[in-house]
Design an enzyme around this catalytic site. Sequence first.
Site, PDB file in Angstrom:
ATOM      1  N   LYS A   1       0.793  -1.227   0.000  1.00  0.00           N
ATOM      2  CA  LYS A   1       0.000   0.000   0.000  1.00  0.00           C
ATOM      3  C   LYS A   1       0.827   1.281   0.000  1.00  0.00           C
ATOM      4  CE  LYS A   1      -4.170  -1.892   2.169  1.00  0.00           C
ATOM      5  NZ  LYS A   1      -5.141  -1.723   3.266  1.00  0.00           N
TER       6      LYS A   1
ATOM      7  N   ASP B   1     -10.548   2.719   2.335  1.00  0.00           N
ATOM      8  CA  ASP B   1     -10.845   2.291   3.703  1.00  0.00           C
ATOM      9  C   ASP B   1     -11.617   3.394   4.436  1.00  0.00           C
ATOM     10  OD1 ASP B   1      -9.670  -0.179   3.495  1.00  0.00           O
ATOM     11  OD2 ASP B   1      -7.727   0.471   4.269  1.00  0.00           O
TER      12      ASP B   1
END
Length: 279
Positions: free
Chosen positions: A70, A105
Site C-alpha cells: 500500500k 478504507d
Amino acid sequence: MTEKRPPLACLIGWPAAHSRSPLIHRYWLRMLGIEGGYVIEAVPPDDFRDFVLRLSVRGFVGANVTRPHKEQALALSKPDARAQAVGAANTLWFNDGELCSTNTDVEGFVGNLDADASGWDRSEEALVLGAGGASRAVLFGLLDRGIKRVHLVNRTRARADALAKQFGEGVQVAAWEQVAELLPRAGLLVNTTSLGMHGQPALEVDVGKLPTNAVVADLVYVPLETPLLKAARARGLRTADGLGMLLHQAVRGFELWFGKRPQVTAELRGLVEADLMGA
C-alpha cells in the site's frame, strides 16, 4: 480496427489468495450486467514497481492493493487527499492515462457506519483503539465528518503520538489505562486492533461504561461477531462490523473501473458470510 476488450481489474498482494475481493466484484459485475473481470495477482515486493508501472500494458484498468504494497502504491501514483493523509493507497485507476490512487478504507468505514448506525456523526467524542494503518483511515473519516475530539489509545504510545501529530489537535492521545474513564464520554468506540480476532487475545473493554446511545464499531471480521460486538449488542447498543466495512470499501473502486456504482446488499453480505464460514 482492434476489438475493445472488456475492462479487467485485479487485486495485487503478497500473499493474496485469501482475499474476498474477487467474490465481491464478480457479484457486482454479474448483477449489473457488465462484461468485465476481476482477478488476483500475487506479486512479491521486488516485482511490484514493474507490475504497477505496466498495469495498463498488462490489460488492467485499475487495481486494489493490499499488504504489503500500500505504501509503495502511494509513491508510484498520483494520490488524492485521502490516500495522502492515510499514508497508503489501496485503489489504483487511470485518469487520462495517469495512474491515480485513493484509500477507500475511509469510505468503507464511514459508509458502513452510515448504513448500520445513522446519526453516529452527531457524537462529540470518539474513542479509537489502535494506531496502525487502519487507524489512520478511521481518524481521517471521523475528523472529516466533524467529530470534534478523538481519543486515541495504543499499547505503544509513540505510534499514537505520531498519528496525533499528523492529524492535529482533534486527536488526543491517552494511555491504555485511561480507557475505562474515557468510555462514558465516547459516543463512538472503534476497535482497529487485531484483539478479538481468531487466534488473538480478547479485547478487554467494559462496554457497560459507554453511554446508552453509543455506537460500537469493530474492524475485525473473522469472527463475524467479535466478543466486543456481542457484548455491545447484548446491551442494546448499535454496532458496525468489519465485514460491512470490507463491503463498503469496495464500492468506489468498482465505480472507478467499471463506470457504475454498485450497492451493498443483504444478498452480497450473505454470499461473503457463507464464504467466510466455509473457510
